[in-house]
Design a protein around this motif. Sequence first.
Motif, PDB file in Angstrom:
ATOM      1  N   GLY A 115      -4.290  48.425  44.137  1.00 19.49           N
ATOM      2  CA  GLY A 115      -4.675  48.282  45.535  1.00 19.49           C
ATOM      3  C   GLY A 115      -3.622  47.445  46.235  1.00 19.49           C
ATOM      4  N   PRO A 116      -4.039  46.418  46.990  1.00 21.27           N
ATOM      5  CA  PRO A 116      -3.056  45.573  47.667  1.00 21.27           C
ATOM      6  C   PRO A 116      -2.435  44.520  46.736  1.00 21.27           C
ATOM      7  N   GLY A 117      -2.900  44.456  45.514  1.00 29.31           N
ATOM      8  CA  GLY A 117      -2.413  43.448  44.573  1.00 29.31           C
ATOM      9  C   GLY A 117      -1.634  44.049  43.422  1.00 29.31           C
ATOM     10  N   THR A 118      -1.497  43.243  42.376  1.00 28.42           N
ATOM     11  CA  THR A 118      -0.729  43.633  41.197  1.00 28.42           C
ATOM     12  C   THR A 118      -1.448  43.180  39.938  1.00 28.42           C
ATOM     13  N   ASP A 119      -1.621  44.092  38.997  1.00 24.68           N
ATOM     14  CA  ASP A 119      -2.078  43.719  37.665  1.00 24.68           C
ATOM     15  C   ASP A 119      -0.839  43.313  36.881  1.00 24.68           C
ATOM     16  N   VAL A 120      -0.851  42.094  36.371  1.00 24.29           N
ATOM     17  CA  VAL A 120       0.272  41.587  35.581  1.00 24.29           C
ATOM     18  C   VAL A 120      -0.229  41.406  34.155  1.00 24.29           C
ATOM     19  N   THR A 121       0.457  42.062  33.215  1.00 24.70           N
ATOM     20  CA  THR A 121       0.137  41.919  31.801  1.00 24.70           C
ATOM     21  C   THR A 121       1.387  41.416  31.093  1.00 24.70           C
ATOM     22  N   VAL A 122       1.215  40.376  30.296  1.00 19.11           N
ATOM     23  CA  VAL A 122       2.329  39.810  29.538  1.00 19.11           C
ATOM     24  C   VAL A 122       2.050  40.051  28.064  1.00 19.11           C
ATOM     25  N   THR A 123       3.014  40.638  27.367  1.00 18.92           N
ATOM     26  CA  THR A 123       2.912  40.798  25.919  1.00 18.92           C
ATOM     27  C   THR A 123       4.090  40.075  25.285  1.00 18.92           C
ATOM     28  N   ALA A 124       3.809  39.408  24.180  1.00 17.85           N
ATOM     29  CA  ALA A 124       4.844  38.684  23.446  1.00 17.85           C
ATOM     30  C   ALA A 124       4.863  39.189  22.014  1.00 17.85           C
ATOM     31  N   THR A 125       6.038  39.579  21.553  1.00 19.62           N
ATOM     32  CA  THR A 125       6.221  40.008  20.168  1.00 19.62           C
ATOM     33  C   THR A 125       7.308  39.140  19.549  1.00 19.62           C
ATOM     34  N   GLY A 126       7.349  39.104  18.226  1.00 21.60           N
ATOM     35  CA  GLY A 126       8.339  38.281  17.540  1.00 21.60           C
ATOM     36  C   GLY A 126       8.087  36.797  17.765  1.00 21.60           C
ATOM     37  N   VAL A 127       6.824  36.445  18.010  1.00 14.98           N
ATOM     38  CA  VAL A 127       6.477  35.046  18.286  1.00 14.98           C
ATOM     39  C   VAL A 127       6.718  34.220  17.020  1.00 14.98           C
ATOM     40  N   PRO A 128       7.453  33.109  17.143  1.00 17.51           N
ATOM     41  CA  PRO A 128       7.688  32.278  15.965  1.00 17.51           C
ATOM     42  C   PRO A 128       6.371  31.838  15.317  1.00 17.51           C
ATOM     43  N   ALA A 129       6.360  31.808  14.010  1.00 15.84           N
ATOM     44  CA  ALA A 129       5.146  31.493  13.252  1.00 15.84           C
ATOM     45  C   ALA A 129       4.582  30.115  13.573  1.00 15.84           C
ATOM     46  N   GLY A 130       5.421  29.193  14.016  1.00 14.47           N
ATOM     47  CA  GLY A 130       4.962  27.846  14.331  1.00 14.47           C
ATOM     48  C   GLY A 130       4.148  27.747  15.608  1.00 14.47           C
ATOM     49  N   ILE A 131       4.110  28.827  16.387  1.00 17.24           N
ATOM     50  CA  ILE A 131       3.361  28.837  17.641  1.00 17.24           C
ATOM     51  C   ILE A 131       1.995  29.462  17.379  1.00 17.24           C
ATOM     52  N   ASP A 132       0.944  28.679  17.533  1.00 21.42           N
ATOM     53  CA  ASP A 132      -0.422  29.158  17.331  1.00 21.42           C
ATOM     54  C   ASP A 132      -0.755  30.238  18.363  1.00 21.42           C
ATOM     55  N   GLN A 133      -1.336  31.355  17.915  1.00 20.58           N
ATOM     56  CA  GLN A 133      -1.604  32.476  18.812  1.00 20.58           C
ATOM     57  C   GLN A 133      -2.566  32.102  19.941  1.00 20.58           C
ATOM     58  N   ALA A 134      -3.660  31.445  19.642  1.00 15.98           N
ATOM     59  CA  ALA A 134      -4.630  31.094  20.687  1.00 15.98           C
ATOM     60  C   ALA A 134      -4.014  30.140  21.703  1.00 15.98           C
ATOM     61  N   VAL A 135      -3.248  29.168  21.235  1.00 16.34           N
ATOM     62  CA  VAL A 135      -2.588  28.213  22.132  1.00 16.34           C
ATOM     63  C   VAL A 135      -1.560  28.942  22.995  1.00 16.34           C
ATOM     64  N   HIS A 136      -0.820  29.881  22.391  1.00 12.24           N
ATOM     65  CA  HIS A 136       0.196  30.622  23.134  1.00 12.24           C
ATOM     66  C   HIS A 136      -0.440  31.494  24.204  1.00 12.24           C
ATOM     67  N   GLU A 137      -1.512  32.194  23.853  1.00 14.84           N
ATOM     68  CA  GLU A 137      -2.181  33.052  24.837  1.00 14.84           C
ATOM     69  C   GLU A 137      -2.778  32.216  25.967  1.00 14.84           C
ATOM     70  N   GLU A 138      -3.267  31.027  25.650  1.00 12.31           N
ATOM     71  CA  GLU A 138      -3.769  30.116  26.685  1.00 12.31           C
ATOM     72  C   GLU A 138      -2.625  29.671  27.594  1.00 12.31           C
ATOM     73  N   ALA A 139      -1.453  29.403  27.015  1.00 10.38           N
ATOM     74  CA  ALA A 139      -0.290  28.997  27.808  1.00 10.38           C
ATOM     75  C   ALA A 139       0.179  30.140  28.711  1.00 10.38           C
ATOM     76  N   ILE A 140       0.175  31.369  28.204  1.00  9.74           N
ATOM     77  CA  ILE A 140       0.561  32.519  29.032  1.00  9.74           C
ATOM     78  C   ILE A 140      -0.426  32.666  30.192  1.00  9.74           C
ATOM     79  N   ALA A 141      -1.723  32.535  29.898  1.00 11.99           N
ATOM     80  CA  ALA A 141      -2.744  32.634  30.946  1.00 11.99           C
ATOM     81  C   ALA A 141      -2.551  31.531  31.986  1.00 11.99           C
ATOM     82  N   SER A 142      -2.174  30.328  31.549  1.00 11.79           N
ATOM     83  CA  SER A 142      -1.916  29.226  32.469  1.00 11.79           C
ATOM     84  C   SER A 142      -0.723  29.548  33.371  1.00 11.79           C
ATOM     85  N   SER A 143       0.343  30.091  32.784  1.00 11.03           N
ATOM     86  CA  SER A 143       1.504  30.484  33.577  1.00 11.03           C
ATOM     87  C   SER A 143       1.130  31.570  34.584  1.00 11.03           C
ATOM     88  N   LEU A 144       0.296  32.514  34.175  1.00 10.84           N
ATOM     89  CA  LEU A 144      -0.144  33.576  35.096  1.00 10.84           C
ATOM     90  C   LEU A 144      -0.964  33.000  36.245  1.00 10.84           C
TER      91      LEU A 144
END
Length: 155
Positions: A115-144
């Motif tokens: 519509g008048p807006g934009t759906d933004v989807t962020v996908t991350a692959t090759g994420v370093p093992a030291g980055i917790d998935q739930a924490v990373h997804e929360e950080a991406i959501a915060s950036s969004l």
Amino acid sequence: MDRIDRAGRTIAAPPAAVYGALLDPRALEAWLPPEGMRGRIERWDPRPGGGFRMILTYPDAAGGPGKTTADTDVVDVGFAELVPGERVVQEAVFEADDPAYAGTMTMTWHLTAAGPGTDVTVTATGVPAGIDQAVHEEAIASSLANLAAHVEATG
């Protein structure tokens, strides 16, 4: 199975405005750092094969240990693909001595008119093992959320 971290949000701005915020260094400094961090861009070359270097700082180092120093994450980001109004593909490499943060993480920002807006989807692959998935997804959501606030306020 390869890990894929993702988050999405609808932003009340057209794809061109969102794309513009993905390729504006001052805008990136304002919205890309997730909650609890500040960002500063040191190098900027907005073209495929170019990229940027960002210093992310934790004002309260106790709130999140840095990958590069106790209170910083330094990341070199290359632009692998730039499709105006549709997609930005970034390849990020953290500066870290810990091998748990080694490797190249690919972040793909997909923009779809909604519509008048934009759906933004962020996908991350090759994420370093030291980055917790739930924490990373929360950080991406915060950036969004920061991106939405930035683009909606300036648009």
